[in-house]
Design a protein around this motif. Structure first.
Motif, PDB file in Angstrom:
ATOM      1  N   LYS A   1      50.426  34.766  29.631  1.00 46.31           N
ATOM      2  CA  LYS A   1      50.453  33.823  30.935  1.00 46.31           C
ATOM      3  C   LYS A   1      49.491  33.922  31.981  1.00 46.31           C
ATOM      4  O   LYS A   1      49.592  33.263  33.054  1.00 46.31           O
ATOM      5  N   VAL A   2      48.380  34.710  31.779  1.00 47.85           N
ATOM      6  CA  VAL A   2      47.347  34.724  32.710  1.00 47.85           C
ATOM      7  C   VAL A   2      46.312  33.710  32.673  1.00 47.85           C
ATOM      8  O   VAL A   2      46.194  33.034  31.949  1.00 47.85           O
ATOM      9  N   LYS A   3      46.277  33.156  34.148  1.00 46.71           N
ATOM     10  CA  LYS A   3      45.523  32.077  34.102  1.00 46.71           C
ATOM     11  C   LYS A   3      44.377  32.832  35.009  1.00 46.71           C
ATOM     12  O   LYS A   3      43.182  31.895  35.132  1.00 46.71           O
ATOM     13  N   GLU A   4      44.347  33.795  35.821  1.00 44.92           N
ATOM     14  CA  GLU A   4      43.196  34.271  36.747  1.00 44.92           C
ATOM     15  C   GLU A   4      42.976  35.881  36.488  1.00 44.92           C
ATOM     16  O   GLU A   4      44.002  36.567  36.277  1.00 44.92           O
ATOM     17  N   VAL A   5      41.600  36.258  36.566  1.00 44.97           N
ATOM     18  CA  VAL A   5      41.520  37.730  36.243  1.00 44.97           C
ATOM     19  C   VAL A   5      40.409  37.935  37.056  1.00 44.97           C
ATOM     20  O   VAL A   5      39.380  37.312  37.522  1.00 44.97           O
ATOM     21  N   LEU A   6      40.818  38.883  37.932  1.00 50.54           N
ATOM     22  CA  LEU A   6      39.773  39.572  38.894  1.00 50.54           C
ATOM     23  C   LEU A   6      39.116  40.905  38.218  1.00 50.54           C
ATOM     24  O   LEU A   6      39.808  42.018  37.901  1.00 50.54           O
TER      25      LEU A   6
ATOM     26  N   GLN B   1      35.010  31.540  29.159  1.00 47.72           N
ATOM     27  CA  GLN B   1      35.016  30.607  27.941  1.00 47.72           C
ATOM     28  C   GLN B   1      36.261  30.576  27.525  1.00 47.72           C
ATOM     29  O   GLN B   1      36.514  29.536  26.679  1.00 47.72           O
ATOM     30  N   LYS B   2      37.340  31.298  27.705  1.00 46.02           N
ATOM     31  CA  LYS B   2      38.537  31.180  27.161  1.00 46.02           C
ATOM     32  C   LYS B   2      39.440  30.236  28.157  1.00 46.02           C
ATOM     33  O   LYS B   2      40.802  30.066  27.913  1.00 46.02           O
ATOM     34  N   GLY B   3      38.819  29.704  29.077  1.00 46.47           N
ATOM     35  CA  GLY B   3      39.428  28.877  29.989  1.00 46.47           C
ATOM     36  C   GLY B   3      40.045  29.559  31.273  1.00 46.47           C
ATOM     37  O   GLY B   3      40.790  28.877  31.997  1.00 46.47           O
ATOM     38  N   LEU B   4      39.863  31.033  31.517  1.00 48.55           N
ATOM     39  CA  LEU B   4      40.407  31.583  32.492  1.00 48.55           C
ATOM     40  C   LEU B   4      39.545  31.541  33.787  1.00 48.55           C
ATOM     41  O   LEU B   4      38.435  31.346  33.781  1.00 48.55           O
ATOM     42  N   THR B   5      40.084  31.633  35.074  1.00 48.85           N
ATOM     43  CA  THR B   5      39.370  31.584  36.165  1.00 48.85           C
ATOM     44  C   THR B   5      39.069  33.087  36.562  1.00 48.85           C
ATOM     45  O   THR B   5      40.107  33.753  36.381  1.00 48.85           O
ATOM     46  N   VAL B   6      37.988  33.288  36.574  1.00 39.69           N
ATOM     47  CA  VAL B   6      37.500  34.729  36.786  1.00 39.69           C
ATOM     48  C   VAL B   6      36.835  35.047  38.182  1.00 39.69           C
ATOM     49  O   VAL B   6      36.131  34.119  38.647  1.00 39.69           O
TER      50      VAL B   6
ATOM     51  N   GLN C   1      30.829  45.466  45.104  1.00 39.05           N
ATOM     52  CA  GLN C   1      31.025  46.152  46.484  1.00 39.05           C
ATOM     53  C   GLN C   1      29.464  46.533  46.810  1.00 39.05           C
ATOM     54  O   GLN C   1      28.837  47.126  46.066  1.00 39.05           O
ATOM     55  N   LYS C   2      28.979  46.343  47.942  1.00 36.50           N
ATOM     56  CA  LYS C   2      27.638  46.953  48.293  1.00 36.50           C
ATOM     57  C   LYS C   2      27.803  47.520  49.723  1.00 36.50           C
ATOM     58  O   LYS C   2      28.334  46.505  50.831  1.00 36.50           O
ATOM     59  N   GLU C   3      27.816  48.752  49.941  1.00 40.58           N
ATOM     60  CA  GLU C   3      28.258  49.450  51.121  1.00 40.58           C
ATOM     61  C   GLU C   3      29.456  48.957  51.774  1.00 40.58           C
ATOM     62  O   GLU C   3      30.452  49.286  51.057  1.00 40.58           O
ATOM     63  N   SER C   4      29.737  48.526  52.881  1.00 42.51           N
ATOM     64  CA  SER C   4      30.903  48.300  53.367  1.00 42.51           C
ATOM     65  C   SER C   4      31.537  46.722  53.167  1.00 42.51           C
ATOM     66  O   SER C   4      32.331  46.353  53.498  1.00 42.51           O
ATOM     67  N   ASN C   5      30.699  45.928  52.321  1.00 38.72           N
ATOM     68  CA  ASN C   5      31.057  44.539  52.019  1.00 38.72           C
ATOM     69  C   ASN C   5      31.323  44.226  50.645  1.00 38.72           C
ATOM     70  O   ASN C   5      30.824  45.017  49.742  1.00 38.72           O
ATOM     71  N   LEU C   6      32.685  43.586  50.661  1.00 43.69           N
ATOM     72  CA  LEU C   6      33.097  43.409  49.173  1.00 43.69           C
ATOM     73  C   LEU C   6      32.797  41.855  48.865  1.00 43.69           C
ATOM     74  O   LEU C   6      33.099  40.956  49.968  1.00 43.69           O
ATOM     75  N   THR C   7      32.195  41.534  47.819  1.00 45.29           N
ATOM     76  CA  THR C   7      31.802  40.023  47.554  1.00 45.29           C
ATOM     77  C   THR C   7      32.819  39.500  46.471  1.00 45.29           C
ATOM     78  O   THR C   7      32.826  40.421  45.475  1.00 45.29           O
ATOM     79  N   VAL C   8      33.325  38.556  46.439  1.00 48.01           N
ATOM     80  CA  VAL C   8      34.053  37.903  45.328  1.00 48.01           C
ATOM     81  C   VAL C   8      33.475  36.530  44.918  1.00 48.01           C
ATOM     82  O   VAL C   8      33.242  35.729  45.652  1.00 48.01           O
ATOM     83  N   PHE C   9      32.997  36.486  43.682  1.00 47.80           N
ATOM     84  CA  PHE C   9      32.380  35.375  43.252  1.00 47.80           C
ATOM     85  C   PHE C   9      33.343  34.614  42.401  1.00 47.80           C
ATOM     86  O   PHE C   9      33.897  35.399  41.089  1.00 47.80           O
ATOM     87  N   ASN C  10      33.457  33.387  42.422  1.00 42.76           N
ATOM     88  CA  ASN C  10      34.596  32.542  41.610  1.00 42.76           C
ATOM     89  C   ASN C  10      33.655  31.911  40.541  1.00 42.76           C
ATOM     90  O   ASN C  10      32.667  30.839  40.969  1.00 42.76           O
ATOM     91  N   SER C  11      33.749  32.246  39.447  1.00 39.66           N
ATOM     92  CA  SER C  11      32.923  31.747  38.339  1.00 39.66           C
ATOM     93  C   SER C  11      33.185  30.301  38.137  1.00 39.66           C
ATOM     94  O   SER C  11      32.594  29.519  37.377  1.00 39.66           O
TER      95      SER C  11
END
Length: 490
Positions: free
Chosen positions: A257-262, A279-284, A289-299
């Protein structure tokens, strides 16, 4: 007070309330300037405050005749908490988009299996969610809607959408999100997890962490208590990466049932895993993390979100202690200006001490974090705004009744007296206090009289003479009484 009947199910209204609470918490943590002043000091992560806010929201939107009217009332309610310029911020725009997806009319007017996934069960959710005590909070006990008076004198706890959510069957229909963590590479705190829940469109129901747990101290216990599945790998630089890639590449087989993966890792090798899952159709979501900043990239959308990782108050104090130690060594001055400490901290860690304190302790100032911390001594001249900080190096002793019984030299004794004077000045209207008061506190705190300590150190037996020789205090005589105060050296 009469409760207005609503055409919408309680579970749906509570789910909307939960997302509104998350948005308010996120704003307070990341953009507190958007909140009106009277709401900045409220601890919105407090369960009681969230419950009351949610109940007030339901009172405001529950009697809406149609869905658009409900959305409009929700917007008016949120605007009452914020400054006018906050209406078009990304977090509120995303909140509106999320709430609009809950429109029950969408699922009623369409017949495909995909569209039926948005159906909301109306009868069994409350029975299947035993932890939702706040849902039934009596509206009669709350003030009128236009007041929004919320108590902040409650114990802080975190609330996520899992506490007010769909039934298990409905969760399976709508899909789930999975979080994969290289725990040797990124440390995901409970607060960071809460941020990640705002990134996903599905609940994060599976959390798996990879590491050599034997080398992680007590982190395995912490992650286990937070609901993570722990996968142990042998020591080695890339072992956690390899195991995480092998496990993650077949994640859809483990959890259909997975649709999204972090994918939480700063290692570039994880890009291949992210591409494979996409490629499997999942949202990734690639979390790095760099120093004190967390970055989230939506593929899927190529959008990037950032999140600041604040140190805890204890970590902050440890960092400040290092700065004070360095400054004392460089300047040979025991007292360091707090403004100088804050300046160095910002240069070193890229964000301000004030921001860390307001993040963890809304309504408090930097000076408050040193209160009741025995290793720090603070001093402020009454007519001067500058605050000075020094460290109190207190020897240890096995006797539990007293802090210490012996002093190594004059310097250690002087530090003890400075600390006692600092403690006493806090309850004295002016900076000077009688020296006999200092002597009484010293005897009570250390189990020996000050004259006895002076004798043991082969110093003068006269307390007044000793104080006159100290660099950090000054004396004056009022009548027959000697008084002492701290002297700040520029």
């Amino acid at each position: 007070m009469t409760v207005t009947l609503t055409k919408y199910p309680t579970a749906l209204l509570n789910k909307i309330g939960s997302y509104v609470c998350q948005a308010v918490i996120y704003i307070q943590q990341q953009q507190p300037e958007l909140l009106l002043d009277k709401y900045k000091s409220i601890s919105w992560v407090d369960n009681s405050n969230q419950s009351r806010l949610k109940t007030k929201l339901i009172e405001a939107i529950g009697s809406a005749d149609d869905w658009e009217s409900l959305i409009a009332r929700m917007e008016v309610f949120i605007k009452a908490l914020l400054v006018p310029s906050a209406t078009n911020t990304p977090v509120l725009i995303k909140l509106q988009e999320k709430i609009r997806q809950f429109n029950p009319n969408l699922s009623e007017s369409k017949t495909s299996d995909h569209q039926k996934k948005s159906n909301i069960q109306t009868t069994s959710e409350e029975e299947q969610s035993p932890n939702q005590q706040d849902i039934n909070t009596p509206i009669e006990s709350l003030p009128p809607t236009n007041e929004l008076k919320i108590s902040e004198n409650q114990q802080d706890i975190n609330l996520t959408t899992k506490q007010v959510t769909d039934t298990p069957d409905n969760q399976q229909q709508t899909g789930i999100a999975v979080l994969l963590l290289d725990a040797e590479n990124i440390q995901i705190t409970p607060e960071t997890e809460q941020f990640l829940t705002t990134v996903c469109h599905h609940d994060i129901q599976i959390k798996t962490a990879f590491a050599n747990w034997q080398s992680m101290g007590k982190k395995d216990i912490e992650f286990h208590q937070r609901g993570y599945d722990l996968i142990h790998v042998p020591r080695g630089k890339d072992n956690a990466d390899g195991k995480m890639i092998a496990f993650g590449s077949t994640i859809d087989q483990h959890y259909p049932k997975v649709k999204e993966v972090l994918v939480c890792s700063s290692d570039t090798v994880m890009t291949n895993l992210c591409n494979h899952l996409q490629q499997k159709g999942l949202t990734v979501y690639q979390v790095s993390q760099k120093e004190s900043n967390l970055t989230v990239f939506n593929s899927k959308t190529n959008e990037t979100q950032t999140h600041t990782i604040f140190p805890s108050i204890e970590q902050l104090l440890s960092q400040i202690k290092d700065i004070v130690t360095q400054q004392v060594a460089q300047t040979s001055n025991q007292w360091v200006k707090l403004s100088q400490i804050c300046k160095i901290f910002k240069e070193k860690y890229s964000f301000s001490v004030n921001k860390v304190v307001s993040h963890h302790l809304p309504g408090k100032n930097v000076k408050n974090i040193f209160i009741n911390k025995p290793e720090f001594v603070i001093h402020q001249i009454s007519e001067h705004p500058e605050v000075y900080i020094t460290l109190f190096k207190m020897p240890t002793d096995e006797n539990p009744d007293h802090q210490i019984l012996t002093f190594e030299n004059k310097s250690s004794l002087e530090q003890a007296i400075v600390r006692i004077i600092t403690q006493l000045v806090g309850t004295t209207p002016n900076n000077y206090i009688p020296i006999h008061t200092v002597g009484e506190r010293f005897n009570k705190q250390y189990g020996k009289g000050i004259t006895k300590i002076l004798k043991e150190l082969s110093l003068t037996r006269n307390f007044v003479n000793f104080l006159q020789s100290c660099n950090f205090v000054e004396l004056k005589k009022t009548g027959n009484i000697w008084q002492v105060a701290l002297r700040v050296r520029n």
